[in-house]
Scaffold this active site. Structure first.
Site, PDB file in Angstrom:
ATOM      1  CB  CYS A   1     -41.879  13.383  -9.411  1.00  8.75           C
ATOM      2  SG  CYS A   1     -43.004  13.160  -8.030  1.00  8.75           S
TER       3      CYS A   1
ATOM      4  CG  HIS B   1     -39.839  17.533  -7.664  1.00  4.55           C
ATOM      5  ND1 HIS B   1     -40.301  17.677  -8.944  1.00  4.55           N
ATOM      6  CD2 HIS B   1     -40.682  16.654  -7.079  1.00  4.55           C
ATOM      7  CE1 HIS B   1     -41.379  16.932  -9.116  1.00  4.55           C
ATOM      8  NE2 HIS B   1     -41.632  16.290  -7.995  1.00  4.55           N
TER       9      HIS B   1
HETATM   10  N1  GLN Z   1     -48.980  11.906  -8.921  1.00  2.00           N
HETATM   11  C1  GLN Z   1     -47.831  11.287  -8.427  1.00  2.00           C
HETATM   12  C2  GLN Z   1     -47.854  10.928  -6.956  1.00  2.00           C
HETATM   13  O1  GLN Z   1     -48.307  11.676  -6.110  1.00  2.00           O
HETATM   14  C3  GLN Z   1     -46.635  12.146  -8.790  1.00  2.00           C
HETATM   15  C4  GLN Z   1     -46.541  13.413  -8.033  1.00  2.00           C
HETATM   16  C5  GLN Z   1     -45.493  14.341  -8.537  1.00  2.00           C
HETATM   17  O2  GLN Z   1     -45.079  14.316  -9.697  1.00  2.00           O
HETATM   18  N2  GLN Z   1     -45.067  15.232  -7.652  1.00  2.00           N
HETATM   19  O3  GLN Z   1     -47.414   9.875  -6.644  1.00  2.00           O
END
Ligand code: GLN
Length: 260
Positions: free
Chosen positions: A94, A196
């Site tokens: 992510c 995740h």
């Molecule tokens: N900040 C990033 C997004 O929302 C990654 C989010 C995350 O790692 N869950 O795209």
């Protein structure tokens, strides 16, 4: 044999149990009699490519991601590039995944410059844009067409360039951008994904692929003896049925029914 894991930003980038990936790698290696060490490397700590076989970066919100981005580029970037060149495994989830690309353009503020280890870029469409949230199921050629399950929550939309191929094809959920059905990215021994959950406990074949690749970078080709994955398989099927009721995993023998 010994598996040396480097966990980058464990205190900063750890959403939805990303640390569970490290636990899975440790357990699956130790169950096979392989020694494991884990080095935790927060912001400010340097790393050396030759010290580790597998590097892991988890996810985080834009604020944490910004703190990590600068450090990744200035403090750890050269070593991580060298590690990738040497065939060591880099796995990022992510927010960490986005930072392995060329850049992440957040809803507000300046671009976060990435490492360019994966040929991709990520754009957030802007404040108020729909987030891509939910259970996700993908199928991956890397695993002979088997599925990977996880949970995604991101605002950024990632698009791959010609130098990266997707980790898998989306069967249910959004994936990289909710449009092209691609999820994650692979280039050599560098892997990125939005999954995740954490990713590896419910996807043991992928965990083993990473362990084998990481060990191979130092010990040559490695065949990992099989483990009893009955529990992991049940967790995988349950998560797959939730993400995609009636999908491929729910048709497998012994799969739990999605709903009575
Ligand atoms: N900040 C990033 C997004 O929302 C990654 C989010 C995350 O790692 N869950 O795209």
């Amino acid at each position: 044999m010994e598996l040396r894991i480097c966990h980058l930003y464990p205190d900063l980038l750890n959403l939805y149990g990303d640390r569970g990936n490290i636990i899975t790698l440790i357990r699956r290696a130790r169950w096979r009699g392989i020694d494991v060490s884990v080095a935790e490397r927060p912001v400010g700590a340097s790393i050396a490519a030759e010290d580790c076989d597998l590097f892991f970066i988890g996810g985080g919100e834009d604020r944490q991601q910004r703190l990590a981005a600068e450090d990744l580029r200035v403090v750890k970037g050269d070593a991580l590039r060298e590690a990738a060149r040497a065939g060591k495994v880099v796995l990022a989830v992510c927010g960490g995944y986005q930072l392995l690309g060329h850049y992440y353009r957040p809803a507000e503020g300046e671009d976060l410059i990435g490492l360019g280890l994966l040929d991709l870029a990520t754009h957030h469409p802007g404040p108020g844009a729909r987030r891509l949230i939910g259970n996700i199921l993908i199928e991956s050629d890397l695993l002979g067409g088997r599925t990977l399950v996880g949970f995604e929550n991101h605002g950024g939309r990632t698009r791959l360039g010609p130098g990266a191929r997707p980790l898998g094809r989306v069967l249910a959920g959004f994936g990289n951008n909710g449009e092209d059905r691609c999820e994650g990215a692979v280039s050599g021994s560098v892997f990125g994904t939005y999954l995740h959950g954490p990713l590896l406990p419910k996807n043991p074949e992928f965990a083993d692929l990473l362990i084998a690749r990481a060990l191979a970078s130092r010990w040559g080709d490695v065949v990992l003896p099989p483990l009893n994955d009955a529990l992991e398989a049940t967790a995988h099927r349950a998560a797959a049925a939730r993400a995609h009721p009636g999908g491929p995993d729910s048709r497998r023998e012994g799969a739990p029914r999605a709903h009575a």
